[in-house]
Design an enzyme around this catalytic site. Structure first.
Site, PDB file in Angstrom:
ATOM      1  N   GLU A   1       7.592   1.349   5.187  1.00 28.24           N
ATOM      2  CA  GLU A   1       7.116   0.476   5.995  1.00 28.24           C
ATOM      3  C   GLU A   1       7.454  -1.004   5.525  1.00 28.24           C
ATOM      4  O   GLU A   1       7.032  -1.258   4.090  1.00 28.24           O
ATOM      5  CB  GLU A   1       5.459   0.715   6.287  1.00 28.24           C
TER       6      GLU A   1
ATOM      7  N   HIS B   1       3.944   7.275   3.267  1.00 30.21           N
ATOM      8  CA  HIS B   1       4.842   6.077   3.336  1.00 30.21           C
ATOM      9  C   HIS B   1       4.633   5.264   2.304  1.00 30.21           C
ATOM     10  O   HIS B   1       3.486   5.161   1.750  1.00 30.21           O
ATOM     11  CB  HIS B   1       5.057   5.544   4.483  1.00 30.21           C
TER      12      HIS B   1
ATOM     13  N   HIS C   1       0.764  -1.203  -0.098  1.00 32.04           N
ATOM     14  CA  HIS C   1       0.090  -0.035   0.014  1.00 32.04           C
ATOM     15  C   HIS C   1       0.845   1.407   0.099  1.00 32.04           C
ATOM     16  O   HIS C   1       2.068   1.169   0.329  1.00 32.04           O
ATOM     17  CB  HIS C   1      -1.049   0.024   1.048  1.00 32.04           C
TER      18      HIS C   1
END
Length: 141
Positions: free
Chosen positions: A130, A81, A8
């Site tokens: 992440e 992110h 994502h």
């Protein structure tokens, strides 16, 4: 270790409700999941499905939210992110640390219910990154 699938793109927003309207009415998103609180991470979260990944809308949970600083600098919100999958979170953490990258904290459970950690943007080409363990089972974005 090889880079995994882009799971994502995290987008900080001052209002998930307003962002849902944007993704639905302007971007044409047809699958927008129910927002939920993730107090352990200091955020409210909502996933928007796209054909090849998800957008993770993140809104501050409270005044101690780690994204408050980002929103102070970017009041309208924006890309926060990128999140990549790895098969083993502990192996990935050791790999990044061996490369000299600053891992921000210990692995913890993220919004998909799997272990995650973040790597400092200064060690990732300027992008907060992440790393998440690949969710088990079918139909996971």
């Amino acid at each position: 270790m090889l880079i995994g699938r882009l799971n994502h793109v995290g987008v900080a927003t001052p209002s998930i409700a307003d962002s849902i309207v944007f993704y639905r009415d302007v971007m044409g998103a047809t699958t927008i999941h129910e927002p939920f609180d993730l107090p352990s991470q200091g955020v409210k979260v909502c996933f928007v499905d796209t054909p090849n990944t998800q957008v993770e809308l993140i809104e501050p949970y409270d005044e101690n939210s780690p994204i408050n600083g980002f929103l102070a600098k970017n009041p309208a919100g924006g890309q926060h992110h990128l999140c990549y999958e790895v098969p083993d979170i502990h192996e990935a953490k050791a790999w990044f640390e061996a490369k000299g990258a600053r891992v921000l904290g210990e692995p913890r459970i993220g919004a998909h219910g799997t272990p995650i950690f973040f790597v400092h943007p200064k060690d990732m080409g300027g992008i907060l990154t992440e790393i998440m363990e690949t969710p088990k089972g079918e139909g996971n974005h």
